[in-house]
Design a protein around this motif. Structure first.
Motif, short mmCIF file in Angstrom:
data_model
loop_
_atom_site.label_atom_id
_atom_site.label_comp_id
_atom_site.label_asym_id
_atom_site.label_seq_id
_atom_site.Cartn_x
_atom_site.Cartn_y
_atom_site.Cartn_z
N ASP A 95 0.78 -1.01 0.13
CA ASP A 95 0.12 -0.03 -0.08
C ASP A 95 0.68 1.34 0.05
O ASP A 95 0.73 2.19 -0.71
CB ASP A 95 -0.93 0.18 1.15
CG ASP A 95 -2.23 -0.67 0.89
OD1 ASP A 95 -2.35 -1.36 -0.08
OD2 ASP A 95 -3.14 -0.39 1.77
N ILE A 96 1.79 1.11 1.08
CA ILE A 96 2.73 2.57 1.15
C ILE A 96 4.12 1.75 1.25
O ILE A 96 4.30 0.95 2.13
CB ILE A 96 2.43 3.13 2.18
CG1 ILE A 96 0.91 3.70 2.07
CG2 ILE A 96 3.46 4.60 2.46
CD1 ILE A 96 0.47 4.65 3.14
N VAL A 97 5.27 2.36 0.58
CA VAL A 97 6.62 1.96 0.76
C VAL A 97 7.52 3.05 0.60
O VAL A 97 7.47 3.88 -0.25
CB VAL A 97 6.67 0.76 -0.67
CG1 VAL A 97 6.40 1.51 -1.80
CG2 VAL A 97 8.22 0.23 -0.17
N GLY A 98 8.34 2.84 1.64
CA GLY A 98 9.54 4.02 1.62
C GLY A 98 10.88 3.22 1.01
O GLY A 98 11.15 2.19 1.45
N THR A 99 11.62 4.12 0.13
CA THR A 99 12.80 3.72 -0.34
C THR A 99 13.72 4.80 -0.26
O THR A 99 13.24 5.86 0.13
CB THR A 99 12.63 3.26 -1.93
OG1 THR A 99 12.44 4.68 -2.50
CG2 THR A 99 11.23 2.51 -2.29
#
Length: 229
Positions: free
Chosen positions: A10-14
């Motif tokens: 749904d939400i991803v930090g890179t």
């Protein structure tokens, strides 16, 4: 992009995507929007990027703070040799109407003073920005859970790996070493931290490989399904 789509994040930090990779990723992820901020050796060279599903989440606000004694001003902290920052978004979950903050960090990795003060800045700024709202804080923290900066963070937020209602899946370690895409991983330096009003339903370290046997990143991604109470 394959990992994000396959596991339906749904939400991803890179962290550490460069300015050329960002539009490529966006094109490969048509159901997602993203927010970001640049840091590192030169503008656009490294970026903290958060991708989120546009049909499920509305971005209400965003901002940045730096890991330094002056976190509200772009600045290099203490004995560090480059900028390190946290970029954040305030989101509304469209189906439920619940609002929360998502913080995405990349902490300094080398010299002691900058590392040890990073947890204090993390807590100070998240409290100032989010107050009593639900908080998810993710990133490459370049630190073991036994080190001061992580111990400081855990005075305010819980480690999803330790809070999960079901046993963690996959390997514990996440760090393959800078620029290395072959395993095994040798320590856990990537975390999902959550506030007390969030239930961690599960936790998994993803070990997907390409056909060549290479991992798609020099870190293994970690993922949790969570419930905001």
């Amino acid at each position: 992009a394959d990992v994000i789509l396959r596991h339906d994040f749904d939400i991803v930090g890179t962290q550490e995507a460069n300015k050329d990779q960002m539009p490529e990723l966006a094109a490969l992820l048509p159901g997602y929007d993203y927010i970001y901020h640049s840091y590192g050796i030169s503008e656009g060279f490294h970026n903290c990027i958060t991708f989120y599903k546009r049909d499920k989440y509305e971005l209400l606000d965003e901002g940045t703070f730096w890991y330094s004694p002056t976190p509200e001003v772009e600045s290099i902290g203490w004995d560090a040799t480059d900028l390190r920052l946290c970029h954040w978004g305030k989101f509304r979950h469209k189906p439920s109407g619940k609002e929360f903050y998502f913080f995405n960090s990349h902490l300094y990795w080398k010299l002691r003073v900058a590392r040890e003060h990073s947890g204090e800045i993390h807590n100070q700024m998240i409290q100032k920005i989010a107050g009593e709202s639900p908080v998810i804080s993710v990133g490459d923290f370049n630190s073991l859970e036994t080190e001061k900066q992580i111990q400081d963070i855990m005075t305010s937020l819980g480690d999803a790996y330790r809070l999960t209602a079901t046993p963690p899946q996959g390997c514990e370690n996440t760090n393959l070493g800078g620029g290395n895409f072959i395993g095994p991983a040798y320590n856990r330096i990537d975390f999902i931290f959550v506030s007390d009003d969030i239930v961690v339903n599960n936790f998994k370290t993803i070990e997907d490989k390409r056909e060549t046997g290479h991992y798609p990143s020099d870190h293994l991604p970690v993922v949790s399904n969570i419930t905001i109470e």
